[in-house]
Design a protein around this motif. Structure first.
Motif, PDB file in Angstrom:
ATOM      1  N   LYS A 124       8.266   0.122  16.392  1.00  0.00           N
ATOM      2  CA  LYS A 124       7.720   1.352  15.593  1.00  0.00           C
ATOM      3  C   LYS A 124       7.454   0.954  14.240  1.00  0.00           C
ATOM      4  O   LYS A 124       7.874  -0.315  13.756  1.00  0.00           O
ATOM      5  CB  LYS A 124       8.562   2.389  15.306  1.00  0.00           C
ATOM      6  N   PRO A 125       6.214   1.203  13.534  1.00  0.00           N
ATOM      7  CA  PRO A 125       5.940   0.802  11.964  1.00  0.00           C
ATOM      8  C   PRO A 125       7.096   0.788  11.157  1.00  0.00           C
ATOM      9  O   PRO A 125       7.884   1.635  11.403  1.00  0.00           O
ATOM     10  CB  PRO A 125       4.739   1.888  11.677  1.00  0.00           C
ATOM     11  N   LEU A 126       7.021  -0.124  10.343  1.00  0.00           N
ATOM     12  CA  LEU A 126       8.077  -0.165   9.254  1.00  0.00           C
ATOM     13  C   LEU A 126       8.088   0.876   8.164  1.00  0.00           C
ATOM     14  O   LEU A 126       7.075   1.381   7.928  1.00  0.00           O
ATOM     15  CB  LEU A 126       8.181  -1.512   8.491  1.00  0.00           C
ATOM     16  N   THR A 127       9.000   1.360   7.689  1.00  0.00           N
ATOM     17  CA  THR A 127       9.201   2.443   6.535  1.00  0.00           C
ATOM     18  C   THR A 127       9.256   1.765   5.163  1.00  0.00           C
ATOM     19  O   THR A 127       8.693   2.442   4.315  1.00  0.00           O
ATOM     20  CB  THR A 127      10.361   3.318   6.782  1.00  0.00           C
ATOM     21  N   TRP A 128       9.744   0.605   5.023  1.00  0.00           N
ATOM     22  CA  TRP A 128      10.285   0.333   3.761  1.00  0.00           C
ATOM     23  C   TRP A 128       9.966  -1.197   3.448  1.00  0.00           C
ATOM     24  O   TRP A 128       9.813  -1.909   4.341  1.00  0.00           O
ATOM     25  CB  TRP A 128      11.882   0.464   3.478  1.00  0.00           C
ATOM     26  N   PHE A 129       9.521  -1.454   1.909  1.00  0.00           N
ATOM     27  CA  PHE A 129       9.160  -2.641   1.574  1.00  0.00           C
ATOM     28  C   PHE A 129       9.983  -2.938   0.270  1.00  0.00           C
ATOM     29  O   PHE A 129      10.268  -2.092  -0.644  1.00  0.00           O
ATOM     30  CB  PHE A 129       7.821  -2.978   1.371  1.00  0.00           C
ATOM     31  N   ARG A 130      10.549  -4.271   0.243  1.00  0.00           N
ATOM     32  CA  ARG A 130      11.107  -4.453  -1.146  1.00  0.00           C
ATOM     33  C   ARG A 130      10.728  -5.926  -1.655  1.00  0.00           C
ATOM     34  O   ARG A 130      10.442  -7.005  -0.946  1.00  0.00           O
ATOM     35  CB  ARG A 130      12.751  -4.533  -0.759  1.00  0.00           C
ATOM     36  N   ALA A 131      10.187  -5.704  -2.758  1.00  0.00           N
ATOM     37  CA  ALA A 131       9.851  -7.084  -3.676  1.00  0.00           C
ATOM     38  C   ALA A 131      10.816  -7.926  -3.802  1.00  0.00           C
ATOM     39  O   ALA A 131      11.586  -7.753  -4.341  1.00  0.00           O
ATOM     40  CB  ALA A 131       8.805  -6.743  -4.811  1.00  0.00           C
ATOM     41  N   PRO A 132      10.632  -9.097  -3.697  1.00  0.00           N
ATOM     42  CA  PRO A 132      11.690 -10.263  -3.825  1.00  0.00           C
ATOM     43  C   PRO A 132      12.045 -10.393  -5.266  1.00  0.00           C
ATOM     44  O   PRO A 132      11.125 -10.233  -6.293  1.00  0.00           O
ATOM     45  CB  PRO A 132      11.000 -11.876  -3.528  1.00  0.00           C
ATOM     46  N   GLY A 133      13.504 -10.395  -5.703  1.00  0.00           N
ATOM     47  CA  GLY A 133      13.831 -10.172  -6.816  1.00  0.00           C
ATOM     48  C   GLY A 133      13.686  -9.024  -7.588  1.00  0.00           C
ATOM     49  O   GLY A 133      13.811  -8.724  -8.889  1.00  0.00           O
ATOM     50  N   GLY A 134      12.876  -7.791  -6.865  1.00  0.00           N
ATOM     51  CA  GLY A 134      12.466  -6.553  -7.578  1.00  0.00           C
ATOM     52  C   GLY A 134      11.369  -6.785  -8.562  1.00  0.00           C
ATOM     53  O   GLY A 134      11.202  -5.998  -9.326  1.00  0.00           O
ATOM     54  N   ASP A 135      10.804  -7.723  -8.463  1.00  0.00           N
ATOM     55  CA  ASP A 135       9.570  -7.999  -9.167  1.00  0.00           C
ATOM     56  C   ASP A 135       8.374  -7.511  -8.837  1.00  0.00           C
ATOM     57  O   ASP A 135       7.640  -8.119  -7.870  1.00  0.00           O
ATOM     58  CB  ASP A 135       9.377  -9.718  -9.257  1.00  0.00           C
ATOM     59  N   TRP A 136       8.004  -6.213  -9.027  1.00  0.00           N
ATOM     60  CA  TRP A 136       6.938  -5.245  -8.464  1.00  0.00           C
ATOM     61  C   TRP A 136       5.766  -5.860  -9.270  1.00  0.00           C
ATOM     62  O   TRP A 136       5.683  -6.080 -10.461  1.00  0.00           O
ATOM     63  CB  TRP A 136       7.293  -3.857  -8.422  1.00  0.00           C
ATOM     64  N   SER A 137       4.684  -5.539  -8.542  1.00  0.00           N
ATOM     65  CA  SER A 137       3.085  -5.560  -9.369  1.00  0.00           C
ATOM     66  C   SER A 137       2.404  -4.649  -8.838  1.00  0.00           C
ATOM     67  O   SER A 137       2.410  -3.956  -7.631  1.00  0.00           O
ATOM     68  CB  SER A 137       2.482  -6.926  -8.894  1.00  0.00           C
ATOM     69  N   PRO A 138       1.346  -4.261  -9.622  1.00  0.00           N
ATOM     70  CA  PRO A 138       0.368  -3.219  -9.021  1.00  0.00           C
ATOM     71  C   PRO A 138      -0.177  -3.436  -7.607  1.00  0.00           C
ATOM     72  O   PRO A 138      -0.353  -2.503  -6.733  1.00  0.00           O
ATOM     73  CB  PRO A 138      -0.587  -3.144 -10.011  1.00  0.00           C
ATOM     74  N   VAL A 139      -0.499  -4.756  -7.570  1.00  0.00           N
ATOM     75  CA  VAL A 139      -1.001  -5.157  -6.348  1.00  0.00           C
ATOM     76  C   VAL A 139      -0.244  -5.144  -4.978  1.00  0.00           C
ATOM     77  O   VAL A 139      -0.409  -4.544  -3.949  1.00  0.00           O
ATOM     78  CB  VAL A 139      -1.504  -6.694  -6.203  1.00  0.00           C
ATOM     79  N   ALA A 140       1.342  -5.529  -5.304  1.00  0.00           N
ATOM     80  CA  ALA A 140       2.238  -5.092  -4.262  1.00  0.00           C
ATOM     81  C   ALA A 140       2.152  -3.842  -3.852  1.00  0.00           C
ATOM     82  O   ALA A 140       2.448  -3.411  -2.567  1.00  0.00           O
ATOM     83  CB  ALA A 140       3.352  -6.002  -4.699  1.00  0.00           C
ATOM     84  N   LEU A 141       2.251  -3.035  -4.980  1.00  0.00           N
ATOM     85  CA  LEU A 141       2.739  -1.483  -4.626  1.00  0.00           C
ATOM     86  C   LEU A 141       1.465  -1.013  -3.928  1.00  0.00           C
ATOM     87  O   LEU A 141       1.645  -0.248  -3.140  1.00  0.00           O
ATOM     88  CB  LEU A 141       2.930  -0.998  -5.859  1.00  0.00           C
ATOM     89  N   LYS A 142       0.265  -1.343  -4.133  1.00  0.00           N
ATOM     90  CA  LYS A 142      -0.929  -1.041  -3.472  1.00  0.00           C
ATOM     91  C   LYS A 142      -0.897  -1.367  -2.026  1.00  0.00           C
ATOM     92  O   LYS A 142      -1.246  -0.713  -1.037  1.00  0.00           O
ATOM     93  CB  LYS A 142      -2.085  -1.231  -4.300  1.00  0.00           C
ATOM     94  N   THR A 143      -0.920  -2.508  -1.948  1.00  0.00           N
ATOM     95  CA  THR A 143      -0.681  -3.288  -0.533  1.00  0.00           C
ATOM     96  C   THR A 143       0.650  -2.516   0.377  1.00  0.00           C
ATOM     97  O   THR A 143       0.216  -2.270   1.441  1.00  0.00           O
ATOM     98  CB  THR A 143      -0.484  -4.803  -0.690  1.00  0.00           C
ATOM     99  N   CYS A 144       1.486  -2.379  -0.267  1.00  0.00           N
ATOM    100  CA  CYS A 144       2.764  -1.824   0.477  1.00  0.00           C
ATOM    101  C   CYS A 144       2.217  -0.303   1.120  1.00  0.00           C
ATOM    102  O   CYS A 144       2.486   0.092   2.245  1.00  0.00           O
ATOM    103  CB  CYS A 144       3.826  -1.541  -0.440  1.00  0.00           C
ATOM    104  N   SER A 145       1.556   0.530   0.229  1.00  0.00           N
ATOM    105  CA  SER A 145       1.232   1.729   0.452  1.00  0.00           C
ATOM    106  C   SER A 145       0.007   1.668   1.588  1.00  0.00           C
ATOM    107  O   SER A 145       0.059   2.322   2.519  1.00  0.00           O
ATOM    108  CB  SER A 145       0.713   2.585  -0.683  1.00  0.00           C
ATOM    109  N   GLU A 146      -0.876   0.713   1.337  1.00  0.00           N
ATOM    110  CA  GLU A 146      -1.901   0.580   2.527  1.00  0.00           C
ATOM    111  C   GLU A 146      -1.362   0.226   3.957  1.00  0.00           C
ATOM    112  O   GLU A 146      -1.790   0.623   4.905  1.00  0.00           O
ATOM    113  CB  GLU A 146      -2.815  -0.648   1.827  1.00  0.00           C
ATOM    114  N   LEU A 147      -0.286  -0.396   3.838  1.00  0.00           N
ATOM    115  CA  LEU A 147       0.447  -0.762   5.260  1.00  0.00           C
ATOM    116  C   LEU A 147       1.391   0.250   5.644  1.00  0.00           C
ATOM    117  O   LEU A 147       2.088  -0.061   6.453  1.00  0.00           O
ATOM    118  CB  LEU A 147       0.971  -2.206   5.071  1.00  0.00           C
ATOM    119  N   GLY A 148       1.569   1.438   4.767  1.00  0.00           N
ATOM    120  CA  GLY A 148       2.366   2.526   5.463  1.00  0.00           C
ATOM    121  C   GLY A 148       3.626   2.372   5.162  1.00  0.00           C
ATOM    122  O   GLY A 148       4.530   3.173   5.801  1.00  0.00           O
TER     123      GLY A 148
END
Length: 217
Positions: A124-148
């Protein structure tokens, strides 16, 4: 008269990820009782992950495993075992880079390759994503949402990755945990014997204190 052959319905296409609204990482659960989430990063590891799974099985705990894609591809049987045990598989990138320094295409490749591998095991599709080190970026957050997926951080960090000693890992968790906590531990990325020993110590303490564990959907 020969009967007509039965019509076989076509196999359904795999569900595509549904984009989610771009939002901030989740750092705590909306819990008012003693409900916490245990999360484990950087696996799967052929030495330490099976031991962690045994502990979780012993105490009846479901956890969320934030797996590195290249590790998952190297140990597919272990990924399937995590899923069979009822734990959640979650995306922790393919190579564990600092996403803040990657292009949008590189970030998507890191997340998409990992999701492809893990979704095969999870079914089934994945629900959660975590950035390594908790180092988030706007691009990472946007891509995360685009991948559901949704971004998950943590509220309790015993810094077990640095191997400060079993007693200190245990002390940090027990001192910081509260209803709704998301606890960060590691089952991969190096020698995790201190983490395992700490889990053996603090899990029964929390259970005796009335805490329950969940793997958020």
């Amino acid at each position: 008269m020969t009967a007509a052959a039965p019509v076989t319905a076509p196999e359904p296409s795999p569900a595509k990820p549904v984009p989610r609204a771009v939002g901030n990482p989740v750092y705590e659960l909306p819990a008012t009782d003693k409900l916490v989430a245990l999360t484990l990063d950087d696996g799967p590891d052929p030495t330490h992950t099976p031991v962690v799974l045994g502990l979780l099985r012993k105490y009846g705990i479901r956890a969320t495993f934030f797996l590195i894609g290249e590790n998952a591809a190297e140990h597919p049987d272990l990924v399937r075992e995590i899923a069979r045990e009822g734990h959640h598989l979650a995306n922790h990138t393919w190579t564990h880079p600092d996403l803040r320094h990657l292009s949008a295409a590189q970030v998507r490749d890191e997340l998409e390759r990992t999701s492809d591998v893990l979704q095969t095991a999870a079914g089934k599709p994945l629900t959660w994503f975590r950035a390594p080190g908790g180092d988030w970026s706007p691009v990472a957050l946007k891509t995360c949402s685009e991948l559901g997926m949704r971004p998950m951080g943590w509220s309790v960090d015993p810094r077990d990755w640095a191997r400060p000693g079993t007693s200190l890992i245990t002390e940090r968790v027990l001192k910081a945990v509260q209803p709704g906590s998301i606890v960060l531990n590691h089952d991969g990325g190096g020698d995790r014997s201190q983490t395992i020993a700490a889990l053996q110590t603090y899990l029964p303490v929390l259970i005796d204190d009335g805490y329950r564990f969940t793997a958020p959907r």
